[in-house]
Design a protein around this motif. Structure first.
Motif, short mmCIF file in Angstrom:
data_model
loop_
_atom_site.label_atom_id
_atom_site.label_comp_id
_atom_site.label_asym_id
_atom_site.label_seq_id
_atom_site.Cartn_x
_atom_site.Cartn_y
_atom_site.Cartn_z
N TRP A 230 0.85 -1.20 0.00
CA TRP A 230 0.00 0.00 0.00
C TRP A 230 0.87 1.24 0.00
CZ3 TRP A 230 -3.37 1.95 4.68
CH2 TRP A 230 -4.16 3.03 4.25
N ASN A 231 0.73 2.02 -1.04
CA ASN A 231 1.42 3.31 -1.13
C ASN A 231 0.35 4.40 -1.10
OD1 ASN A 231 3.43 5.18 -1.38
ND2 ASN A 231 3.74 4.88 -3.58
N SER A 232 0.09 4.91 0.11
CA SER A 232 -1.00 5.88 0.32
C SER A 232 -0.57 7.29 -0.07
CB SER A 232 -1.42 5.85 1.79
OG SER A 232 -2.25 6.92 2.10
N LYS A 233 -1.48 8.02 -0.71
CA LYS A 233 -1.19 9.41 -1.08
C LYS A 233 -1.03 10.29 0.15
CE LYS A 233 -3.65 9.16 -5.51
NZ LYS A 233 -4.89 9.53 -6.23
N THR A 234 -1.75 9.96 1.21
CA THR A 234 -1.70 10.80 2.42
C THR A 234 -0.68 10.31 3.44
OG1 THR A 234 -3.52 9.50 3.35
CG2 THR A 234 -4.09 11.55 2.21
N GLY A 236 1.89 7.92 2.68
CA GLY A 236 3.11 7.36 2.10
C GLY A 236 3.05 5.85 2.10
N ALA A 237 4.21 5.20 2.05
CA ALA A 237 4.25 3.74 2.05
C ALA A 237 3.92 3.23 3.46
CB ALA A 237 5.62 3.25 1.62
N VAL A 238 2.87 2.43 3.56
CA VAL A 238 2.46 1.85 4.85
C VAL A 238 2.89 0.39 4.84
CG1 VAL A 238 0.54 1.44 6.43
CG2 VAL A 238 0.45 3.37 4.83
N SER A 239 3.57 -0.05 5.89
CA SER A 239 4.09 -1.42 5.92
C SER A 239 2.94 -2.42 5.93
CB SER A 239 4.98 -1.64 7.13
OG SER A 239 4.21 -1.77 8.30
N PRO A 240 3.12 -3.59 5.28
CA PRO A 240 2.07 -4.61 5.28
C PRO A 240 1.67 -5.03 6.69
CG PRO A 240 3.75 -5.15 3.67
CD PRO A 240 4.27 -3.99 4.44
N MET A 241 2.64 -5.14 7.60
CA MET A 241 2.33 -5.53 8.97
C MET A 241 1.35 -4.55 9.60
SD MET A 241 4.94 -6.24 12.15
CE MET A 241 5.76 -7.54 11.26
N GLU A 242 1.57 -3.25 9.34
CA GLU A 242 0.74 -2.22 9.96
C GLU A 242 -0.67 -2.21 9.37
OE1 GLU A 242 0.81 2.54 11.18
OE2 GLU A 242 2.06 1.86 9.49
#
Length: 453
Positions: A230-234, A236-242
């Motif tokens: 997941w590369n969120s516009k707001t 940024g890159a959010v880790s899969p674990m999170e």
């Protein structure tokens, strides 16, 4: 007569007042009175207080083992233990089934909590039962007017939750980092919900990366694990674990899983178009998805069918935590999946306490050796023995075997000599988008062709 009626009415008013503010089983004050009392204390910043939440560990098991009557006796025992340890001017509450609270003005609330833990440690006893009891405690202090009653209760809840997630602590005080974690999680969940509500998957911030599972001696890469990114516009890159943990806690995991299946089918299309041959994909499945097995199987079958694929082109990967839940139903679901043509893989094999039971009890086609064993295989004798045993077990049971987390040539050579011929890890490739992976696959095949000549 008038005096009698007056006394009688006053008695009834007092009784009703008591019932409104107290818990019927324990006699402690109840949750609504806790909120009122905290609101009243909010106006008195000169008198700092500590709010404490206590939760009985594994109370459901006590009810299941001994029945609800004994469960009620344990509830009353815990209530008495709390009251007996509280100093004067403290107030105890029962706020839900197995959860309690108390307000104290003591300068040393930790000692009170430790005394309660010690009292509970003695256990509940009657003529027929001797039940050990443990509890988790979270506490938060209010020392300024700016902290509202709602915020204090939230802080105490966060402390209790952190305590229950920790295996080492029975008492956890609130710290500002817990608030930061809570608000971060709230932001992630809100952003994830918004993203999953977006039906335009061409613009999806969530995407899949694929990592090859390479068969030694074969030049062609045709088997890949699908991994969510997941590369969120707001954010940024959010880790899969999170974001996967956030999805599980918020109830979004089923929708996320369905999105991943759809994105995996699209990735398969791109990969096959770029490589010029068919590939197999491995899809991860969580316990939450299998909880509504009819929905899971319906969406899985309909989606792959809509892309013109068949079940025998996919492997469903499960972890042991999935198999621990709803044993009989999970076995039924796995049987149905295999009947349709899917293969079943058990991920992170060797880390659970009863891995061997699963191999015998469930319809499993593939086991994946956990990366922690692979990482230690070169310098830890125990890890090497475990891997060796898993390889022998796989051969005896005639199931496929994959080693995860292979990062260098020495690990590869060691595993190959031991008899493991399917490899996944950074040694070959990191998880990549289909476009990047196509180039990587072609380069690898070209290199292998030159090497063979």
């Amino acid at each position: 007569r008038v005096k009698w009626l007056s006394a009688r009415s006053e008695s009834l008013v007092n009784q009703l007042s008591h019932e409104v503010t107290h818990d019927a089983l324990t006699g402690l004050l109840n949750r609504s009175h806790l909120a009122n009392m905290l609101e009243n204390h909010s106006d008195n910043p000169s008198n700092p207080l500590t709010l404490v939440y206590l939760d009985i560990d594994n109370f459901k098991s006590i009810n299941n083992l001994y029945g609800y009557y004994i469960g009620d006796q344990v509830i009353k025992f815990v209530a008495m233990a709390i009251e007996s340890c509280l100093p004067e001017q403290s107030h105890a509450f029962r706020i839900s089934g197995d959860e309690y609270a108390f307000i104290t003005f003591s300068v040393d609330p930790f000692t009170i909590c430790q005394n309660i833990i010690a009292k509970l440690h003695q256990g509940y006893h009657d003529s027929s039962h001797n039940i050990k009891i443990s509890a988790s405690i979270g506490l938060a202090r209010k020392s300024s007017r700016s902290l509202s009653a709602d915020q204090l209760m939230l802080n105490t809840s966060l402390a209790l939750k952190d305590c229950k997630q920790s295996r080492n602590n029975q008492i956890q005080a609130y710290d500002t980092h817990l608030s930061a974690q809570y608000y971060r999680k709230t932001i992630v969940i809100d952003a994830l919900r918004k993203e999953l509500d977006n039906s335009d998957q061409e613009q999806s911030e969530i995407y899949v990366a694929l990592q090859p599972i390479v068969s030694i001696g074969h030049n062609t890469w045709d088997y890949f694990e699908t991994l969510a990114r997941w590369n969120s516009k707001t954010l940024g890159a959010v880790s899969p674990m999170e974001f996967i943990e956030a999805a599980e806690q918020s109830g979004l995991i089923v929708e996320l899983g369905e999105r991943i299946v759809t994105l995996a089918c699209r990735a398969k299309q791109k990969l096959e178009a770029g490589l010029g041959y068919k590939v197999r994909l491995s899809l991860n499945c969580s316990a939450h998805e299998l909880a509504d097995s009819a929905r899971y199987m319906r969406h899985l079958s309909n989606t792959i069918q809509s892309y013109g694929y068949s079940p025998d082109e996919f492997t469903i990967e499960l972890t042991e935590t999935v198999l621990l839940s709803q044993t009989n139903e999970v076995r039924y679901i796995l049987d149905k999946l295999r009947e349709q043509g899917f293969t079943i893989a058990l991920d992170d094999f060797g880390t659970g306490y009863s891995s061997l039971n699963y191999i015998h009890s469930y319809p499993i086609d593939t086991i994946k050796i956990d990366a922690t064993f692979v990482r230690n295989i070169l310098f830890n004798e125990t890890a090497e023995h475990v891997v060796n045993l898993i390889i022998k077990l796989a051969k005896q049971l005639r199931v496929n075997l994959i080693a995860e987390g292979v990062e260098n040539e020495n690990e590869l050579n060691k595993l190959t000599k031991m008899g493991c011929t399917q490899i996944q890890g950074y040694y070959y490739a990191r998880p990549e988008r289909p476009e990047e992976l196509i180039e990587h696959c072609i380069e690898s095949q070209h290199s292998a062709t030159i090497k063979n000549h």
